[in-house]
Write a protein that holds these residues in place. Structure first.
Motif, PDB file in Angstrom:
ATOM      1  N   ALA A 119      16.467 -14.623   3.086  1.00 11.52           N
ATOM      2  CA  ALA A 119      17.597 -13.929   3.706  1.00 11.52           C
ATOM      3  C   ALA A 119      17.349 -12.429   3.792  1.00 11.52           C
ATOM      4  CB  ALA A 119      18.878 -14.218   2.923  1.00 11.52           C
ATOM      5  N   ASP A 120      16.616 -11.902   2.817  1.00  7.74           N
ATOM      6  CA  ASP A 120      16.344 -10.458   2.811  1.00  7.74           C
ATOM      7  C   ASP A 120      15.470 -10.040   3.983  1.00  7.74           C
ATOM      8  OD1 ASP A 120      17.603 -10.620   0.404  1.00  7.74           O
ATOM      9  OD2 ASP A 120      15.753 -10.604  -0.775  1.00  7.74           O
ATOM     10  N   LEU A 121      14.833 -10.978   4.626  1.00  9.06           N
ATOM     11  CA  LEU A 121      13.915 -10.650   5.714  1.00  9.06           C
ATOM     12  C   LEU A 121      14.622 -10.578   7.071  1.00  9.06           C
ATOM     13  CD1 LEU A 121      10.974 -12.959   4.603  1.00  9.06           C
ATOM     14  CD2 LEU A 121      11.092 -10.479   4.391  1.00  9.06           C
ATOM     15  N   ALA A 122      15.935 -10.862   7.065  1.00 13.30           N
ATOM     16  CA  ALA A 122      16.676 -10.852   8.335  1.00 13.30           C
ATOM     17  C   ALA A 122      16.681  -9.456   8.939  1.00 13.30           C
ATOM     18  CB  ALA A 122      18.111 -11.311   8.101  1.00 13.30           C
ATOM     19  N   ARG A 123      16.459  -9.386  10.236  1.00 12.64           N
ATOM     20  CA  ARG A 123      16.561  -8.132  10.974  1.00 12.64           C
ATOM     21  C   ARG A 123      17.352  -8.409  12.234  1.00 12.64           C
ATOM     22  NH1 ARG A 123      10.311  -5.949  10.997  1.00 12.64           N
ATOM     23  NH2 ARG A 123      10.130  -5.637   8.758  1.00 12.64           N
ATOM     24  N   GLU A 124      18.146  -7.430  12.640  1.00 13.12           N
ATOM     25  CA  GLU A 124      18.889  -7.641  13.882  1.00 13.12           C
ATOM     26  C   GLU A 124      17.948  -7.475  15.069  1.00 13.12           C
ATOM     27  OE1 GLU A 124      23.100  -6.201  14.837  1.00 13.12           O
ATOM     28  OE2 GLU A 124      21.843  -5.089  16.246  1.00 13.12           O
ATOM     29  N   THR A 125      18.069  -8.380  16.004  1.00 10.59           N
ATOM     30  CA  THR A 125      17.300  -8.267  17.244  1.00 10.59           C
ATOM     31  C   THR A 125      18.266  -8.329  18.420  1.00 10.59           C
ATOM     32  OG1 THR A 125      15.373  -9.121  18.447  1.00 10.59           O
ATOM     33  CG2 THR A 125      16.895 -10.744  17.594  1.00 10.59           C
ATOM     34  N   THR A 126      17.846  -7.793  19.552  1.00 11.53           N
ATOM     35  CA  THR A 126      18.610  -7.953  20.786  1.00 11.53           C
ATOM     36  C   THR A 126      17.788  -8.817  21.723  1.00 11.53           C
ATOM     37  OG1 THR A 126      19.576  -5.751  20.509  1.00 11.53           O
ATOM     38  CG2 THR A 126      19.768  -6.769  22.676  1.00 11.53           C
ATOM     39  N   LEU A 127      18.270 -10.028  21.937  1.00 11.45           N
ATOM     40  CA  LEU A 127      17.621 -10.910  22.914  1.00 11.45           C
ATOM     41  C   LEU A 127      18.034 -10.453  24.304  1.00 11.45           C
ATOM     42  CD1 LEU A 127      18.354 -14.241  21.057  1.00 11.45           C
ATOM     43  CD2 LEU A 127      16.063 -13.355  21.559  1.00 11.45           C
ATOM     44  N   ARG A 177      19.618   0.967  38.879  1.00 17.72           N
ATOM     45  CA  ARG A 177      20.419   1.458  37.757  1.00 17.72           C
ATOM     46  C   ARG A 177      20.805   0.354  36.792  1.00 17.72           C
ATOM     47  NH1 ARG A 177      21.763   6.629  38.509  1.00 17.72           N
ATOM     48  NH2 ARG A 177      21.230   7.406  40.573  1.00 17.72           N
ATOM     49  N   ASP A 178      20.148  -0.781  36.918  1.00 17.37           N
ATOM     50  CA  ASP A 178      20.412  -1.900  36.006  1.00 17.37           C
ATOM     51  C   ASP A 178      19.259  -2.047  35.025  1.00 17.37           C
ATOM     52  OD1 ASP A 178      22.730  -2.606  37.413  1.00 17.37           O
ATOM     53  OD2 ASP A 178      21.572  -3.841  38.821  1.00 17.37           O
ATOM     54  N   SER A 179      19.576  -2.487  33.845  1.00 18.71           N
ATOM     55  CA  SER A 179      18.522  -2.932  32.945  1.00 18.71           C
ATOM     56  C   SER A 179      17.927  -4.191  33.553  1.00 18.71           C
ATOM     57  CB  SER A 179      19.099  -3.239  31.562  1.00 18.71           C
ATOM     58  OG  SER A 179      19.504  -2.047  30.922  1.00 18.71           O
ATOM     59  N   SER A 180      16.610  -4.299  33.516  1.00 22.01           N
ATOM     60  CA  SER A 180      15.993  -5.424  34.214  1.00 22.01           C
ATOM     61  C   SER A 180      14.632  -5.759  33.632  1.00 22.01           C
ATOM     62  CB  SER A 180      15.811  -5.087  35.696  1.00 22.01           C
ATOM     63  OG  SER A 180      14.924  -3.988  35.844  1.00 22.01           O
ATOM     64  N   ASP A 222      23.176  -0.713  27.605  1.00 22.12           N
ATOM     65  CA  ASP A 222      23.041  -2.180  27.608  1.00 22.12           C
ATOM     66  C   ASP A 222      22.435  -2.725  26.317  1.00 22.12           C
ATOM     67  OD1 ASP A 222      24.029  -2.371  30.216  1.00 22.12           O
ATOM     68  OD2 ASP A 222      22.035  -1.979  31.063  1.00 22.12           O
ATOM     69  N   VAL A 223      21.766  -1.864  25.578  1.00 20.13           N
ATOM     70  CA  VAL A 223      21.060  -2.325  24.381  1.00 20.13           C
ATOM     71  C   VAL A 223      21.410  -1.405  23.204  1.00 20.13           C
ATOM     72  CG1 VAL A 223      18.823  -3.086  23.505  1.00 20.13           C
ATOM     73  CG2 VAL A 223      19.175  -2.938  25.960  1.00 20.13           C
ATOM     74  N   PRO A 224      22.658  -1.517  22.705  1.00 16.77           N
ATOM     75  CA  PRO A 224      23.089  -0.599  21.646  1.00 16.77           C
ATOM     76  C   PRO A 224      22.217  -0.700  20.392  1.00 16.77           C
ATOM     77  CG  PRO A 224      24.923  -1.968  22.434  1.00 16.77           C
ATOM     78  CD  PRO A 224      23.688  -2.489  23.089  1.00 16.77           C
ATOM     79  N   GLY A 225      21.575  -1.814  20.197  1.00 15.58           N
ATOM     80  CA  GLY A 225      20.748  -1.990  19.009  1.00 15.58           C
ATOM     81  C   GLY A 225      19.434  -1.211  19.065  1.00 15.58           C
ATOM     82  N   LEU A 226      19.090  -0.700  20.223  1.00 17.95           N
ATOM     83  CA  LEU A 226      17.821   0.025  20.361  1.00 17.95           C
ATOM     84  C   LEU A 226      18.065   1.517  20.122  1.00 17.95           C
ATOM     85  CD1 LEU A 226      14.854   0.365  21.193  1.00 17.95           C
ATOM     86  CD2 LEU A 226      15.577   0.283  23.581  1.00 17.95           C
ATOM     87  N   GLU A 227      17.353   2.066  19.143  1.00 16.96           N
ATOM     88  CA  GLU A 227      17.502   3.495  18.849  1.00 16.96           C
ATOM     89  C   GLU A 227      16.608   4.297  19.775  1.00 16.96           C
ATOM     90  OE1 GLU A 227      17.371   5.629  14.985  1.00 16.96           O
ATOM     91  OE2 GLU A 227      17.956   3.644  14.246  1.00 16.96           O
ATOM     92  N   PHE A 228      17.220   5.133  20.579  1.00 13.88           N
ATOM     93  CA  PHE A 228      16.453   5.963  21.507  1.00 13.88           C
ATOM     94  C   PHE A 228      16.104   7.282  20.838  1.00 13.88           C
ATOM     95  CE2 PHE A 228      16.468   3.989  25.736  1.00 13.88           C
ATOM     96  CZ  PHE A 228      17.249   2.883  25.469  1.00 13.88           C
ATOM     97  N   PRO A 229      14.986   7.893  21.237  1.00 11.53           N
ATOM     98  CA  PRO A 229      14.691   9.238  20.729  1.00 11.53           C
ATOM     99  C   PRO A 229      15.782  10.200  21.192  1.00 11.53           C
ATOM    100  CG  PRO A 229      12.816   8.335  21.969  1.00 11.53           C
ATOM    101  CD  PRO A 229      13.973   7.400  22.174  1.00 11.53           C
ATOM    102  N   GLU A 230      15.931  11.265  20.444  1.00 16.53           N
ATOM    103  CA  GLU A 230      16.917  12.314  20.743  1.00 16.53           C
ATOM    104  C   GLU A 230      16.906  12.671  22.241  1.00 16.53           C
ATOM    105  OE1 GLU A 230      18.461  14.217  18.033  1.00 16.53           O
ATOM    106  OE2 GLU A 230      19.704  15.118  19.617  1.00 16.53           O
ATOM    107  N   GLY A 231      18.071  12.602  22.875  1.00 17.85           N
ATOM    108  CA  GLY A 231      18.189  13.040  24.265  1.00 17.85           C
ATOM    109  C   GLY A 231      17.731  12.015  25.297  1.00 17.85           C
TER     110      GLY A 231
END
Ligand SMILES: [Zn+2]
Ligand SMILES: [Zn+2]
Length: 252
Positions: free
Chosen positions: A18-26, A37-40, A91-100
């Motif tokens: 269970a400790d190995l669980a990580r959130e992913t965005t399918l 202008r769409d994620s694709s 569209d992908v809130p789970g993805l951390e983008f670099p500053e800006g």
């Protein structure tokens, strides 16, 4: 009568798993007609007018002449890369983008490279959508003539419907003591951001030049044909300036 206590999910019964669980965005691509202008996956990219479209200059490439739509004129030369993935932060809130930055784009060469199976020369771009829009968009995006490319490396234009889920490592990424344990099938195979790489072969994590083990950024697999390859995996190091990145693929 006491309330019935639900059975814990099987994964909780296996110490350590269970400790190995990580959130992913399918990303859940579906063939469609995504806009710029769409994620694709395989859709048109929001590309700045002042930045030349990327080309692959592999020596043995042949390409169209002055007009890529004219199949009769084929000359040796660099070929345009093809759009693979475009992700907007919204569209992908789970993805951390670099500053800006709030837009991630990925292209690669869809031609066959004799020495290297799998798609090659991928390039990643982190951008700011508002800045790209303000500077104007590249309207003439060169295409690859039909018959030139390896269809397996050409994603079909698809819209994305991202969903989040808990992801567990593939067998190849399990710590030794768990590798022989029967585990619930909780490793997610598919084109996804974050979580664990969907390796089909032994794990092959890259390190950055400073020796840090890179993080899994995204996996592309299953939703497009990749010939004999299982998937293409992207990694980056967020501890180093400039966000160094690398990629791997595995073949059966
Ligand atoms: Zn190429
Ligand atoms: Zn590093």
């Amino acid at each position: 009568m006491p309330a019935q206590i639900p059975e814990p999910p099987m994964k909780d019964l296996i110490p350590g798993h269970a400790d190995l669980a990580r959130e992913t965005t399918l990303l859940n691509p579906e063939p469609g007609d995504p806009g710029v202008r769409d994620s694709s996956l395989g859709g048109a990219l929001l590309w700045p007018a002042d930045e030349p479209w990327p080309y692959c200059a592999q020596e043995d490439h042949w390409t169209s002449g002055s007009d890529w739509r004219d199949p009769t004129e084929i000359v040796p030369g660099a070929v345009p890369m093809v759009p693979v993935l475009q992700l907007f932060a919204r569209d992908v809130p789970g993805l951390e983008f670099p500053e800006g930055k709030d837009l991630l784009q990925l292209v690669w060469c869809a031609l066959i490279h004799e020495q290297d199976p799998g798609p090659v020369m991928p390039r990643l771009y982190w951008r700011n959508e508002a800045e790209v829009t303000a500077g104007g968009l590249l309207t003439e995006i060169p295409g690859v003539s039909e018959g030139e490319y390896d269809e397996d490396h050409m994603p079909e234009p698809s819209t994305l419907s991202p969903t989040t889920a808990a992801d567990y490592p593939s067998r190849h990424d399990l710590p030794g003591q768990l590798r022989e344990t029967p585990l619930p099938d909780s490793h997610l195979i598919g084109t996804k951001v974050g979580g664990w790489p969907a390796w089909t072969q032994p794990a092959d994590w890259p390190d950055c030049d400073s020796g840090h083990r890179m993080e899994h950024l995204l996996t592309i697999t299953g939703d497009i044909q990749l010939g004999d390859c299982g998937g293409v995996y992207f990694f980056h190091c967020r501890r180093c300036p400039g966000l160094p990145w690398d990629w791997r693929f595995d073949c059966h």
